[in-house]
Scaffold this active site. Structure first.
Site, PDB file in Angstrom:
ATOM      1  N   SER A 179       5.457   6.215   0.744  1.00  0.00           N
ATOM      2  CA  SER A 179       4.541   7.260   1.197  1.00  0.00           C
ATOM      3  C   SER A 179       5.012   7.733   2.578  1.00  0.00           C
ATOM      4  O   SER A 179       5.795   7.037   3.241  1.00  0.00           O
ATOM      5  CB  SER A 179       3.145   6.647   1.324  1.00  0.00           C
ATOM      6  OG  SER A 179       2.251   7.511   1.962  1.00  0.00           O
ATOM      7  N   TYR A 192      -2.879  -0.229   4.048  1.00  0.00           N
ATOM      8  CA  TYR A 192      -2.124   0.652   3.135  1.00  0.00           C
ATOM      9  C   TYR A 192      -0.744   0.940   3.713  1.00  0.00           C
ATOM     10  O   TYR A 192       0.265   0.822   3.008  1.00  0.00           O
ATOM     11  CB  TYR A 192      -2.914   1.954   2.922  1.00  0.00           C
ATOM     12  CG  TYR A 192      -2.238   2.946   1.985  1.00  0.00           C
ATOM     13  CD1 TYR A 192      -2.380   2.831   0.604  1.00  0.00           C
ATOM     14  CD2 TYR A 192      -1.478   4.012   2.471  1.00  0.00           C
ATOM     15  CE1 TYR A 192      -1.769   3.741  -0.264  1.00  0.00           C
ATOM     16  CE2 TYR A 192      -0.861   4.915   1.617  1.00  0.00           C
ATOM     17  CZ  TYR A 192      -1.014   4.778   0.251  1.00  0.00           C
ATOM     18  OH  TYR A 192      -0.399   5.684  -0.603  1.00  0.00           O
ATOM     19  N   LYS A 196       3.075   0.190   2.230  1.00  0.00           N
ATOM     20  CA  LYS A 196       4.050   1.255   1.947  1.00  0.00           C
ATOM     21  C   LYS A 196       5.332   1.089   2.792  1.00  0.00           C
ATOM     22  O   LYS A 196       6.417   1.422   2.324  1.00  0.00           O
ATOM     23  CB  LYS A 196       3.404   2.637   2.150  1.00  0.00           C
ATOM     24  CG  LYS A 196       2.300   2.937   1.134  1.00  0.00           C
ATOM     25  CD  LYS A 196       2.835   2.911  -0.296  1.00  0.00           C
ATOM     26  CE  LYS A 196       1.782   3.177  -1.346  1.00  0.00           C
ATOM     27  NZ  LYS A 196       2.311   3.162  -2.718  1.00  0.00           N
TER      28      LYS A 196
END
Ligand SMILES: NC(=O)c1ccc[n+]([C@@H]2O[C@H](COP(=O)([O-])OP(=O)(O)OC[C@H]3O[C@@H](n4cnc5c(N)ncnc54)[C@H](O)[C@@H]3O)[C@@H](O)[C@H]2O)c1
Length: 306
Positions: A179, A192, A196
């Site tokens: 991401s 998160y 990533k």
């Protein structure tokens, strides 16, 4: 005498290494301007996690159209079934398996079934992901654990289950969804972002491991995708200051770019691709504190949501 021979050997090895580094660098720069032709993926058995929705579904549809045999995997049977139906209605070949990819035993069971019922997988797309969004002190323990399990650990289970047959045949391609949040740290997304960034680390380490194990002869390819915000519903509460210049990407457009990058054997791409250079600039050429000031000005990210 023995010492002198050792030194000469070392110097020659260093010169040879520098020549190879130099040529490889030139080859990579050349490939930025003249990318590989897209490879033919007809008949390649392609497994996609999270194929029941969003970019996973859009990739599955495109792989099907390109003649790959698509193995759709999702925890959500309804979405997965719909994806398979669309592929088949369009004349493609698809199979569906319901599996929670965080469950290692279930993933190994899946690999056995797919091998028996469909054949040897040569393209693995580790796509399934979740994205809770909260300031770090509000992330509960189950939320942190499930985010790590789905976004990171499941990638490792899928790699362990599907890499052996790729290695035996020295043929395959692994695609992973990182991401922009794997290149830059964002507010509300601390765990998160951790997953990533880690996905990029896993991909780099795995590629290096195969290179060293095979003395540079491994033909298994790797593509890591770093999308900006994509309009799938995963970003429930996006915050975009410059809405005209930084529109959310449509999932179909993202899938087109992902598959194009994979078919050209590109190692890492952002979606859209022009963000690659700005993130490199902010990541490496200016100080982290200066990049923070710029990021505050650009002000793109996600607000907290449950
Ligand atoms: N949407 C974005 O803005 C964006 C941006 C950057 C990166 N990404 C990443 O791209 C990937 C796909 O995102 P998306 O927006 O298409 O997601 P999405 O929410 O539209 O689809 C994700 C799919 O994964 C499935 N899934 C979730 N947990 C699973 C599990 N344990 N086992 C099997 N399947 C499971 C879901 O059922 C769903 O079908 C994710 O890894 C995400 O982190 C998304």
């Amino acid at each position: 005498m023995a010492d002198a021979i050792e030194v000469i050997t070392l110097v020659l090895e260093l010169i040879w290494t520098l020549i190879r580094v130099h040529f490889e660098n030139i080859r990579c720069i050349y490939r930025v301007f003249v990318p590989n032709e897209p490879k033919d993926i007809r008949g390649e058995i392609t497994i996609i996690t999270g194929a029941g929705h969003g970019m996973g579904r859009e990739m599955a549809l495109r792989f099907g159209k390109l003649g790959a045999v698509v193995v759709c995997v999702d925890i959500n049977p309804k979405g997965n079934e719909e994806t398979v139906k669309i592929i088949k209605d369009n004349g493609g070949k698809a199979h569906r398996y319901e599996c929670d990819v965080t469950d290692r035993a279930a993933v190994f069971n899946l690999a056995e079934k797919v091998k028996k019922e469909v054949g040897e997988v040569s393209i693995l797309v580790n796509n399934a992901g979740i994205m809770p969004s909260q300031p770090i002190l509000q992330w509960t323990e189950p939320k942190i654990k499930s985010t790590i399990d789905v976004n990171l650990t499941a990638n490792l289970w899928m790699i362990q289950a599907f890499l052996p047959s790729m290695k035996e045949r020295n043929h395959g391609h692994i695609v992973a969804m990182s991401s922009m949040a794997g290149l830059i740290g964002f507010k509300n997304l601390v765990p998160y972002c951790g997953t990533k960034f880690a996905v990029r680390g896993v991909m780099q380490a795995l590629e290096n491991e195969l290179y060293e194990e095979s003395n540079g002869k491994s033909k298994i390819k790797f593509t890591t995708i770093c999308p900006y915000m994509v309009n799938t519903g995963l970003c429930k509460n996006p915050r975009i200051r410059f809405k005209d210049q930084m529109k959310m990407v449509e999932p179909g457009d993202a899938a087109d770019q992902i598959i194009d990058a994979m078919r050209r054997d590109i190692n890492e791409v952002t979606v859209p691709s022009n963000l690659h250079y700005s993130t490199r600039f902010f990541g490496y050429l200016i100080a982290p504190s200066a990049a923070r000031i710029m990021n505050s000005f650009v002000d793109a990210g996600v607000e907290a949501h449950d």
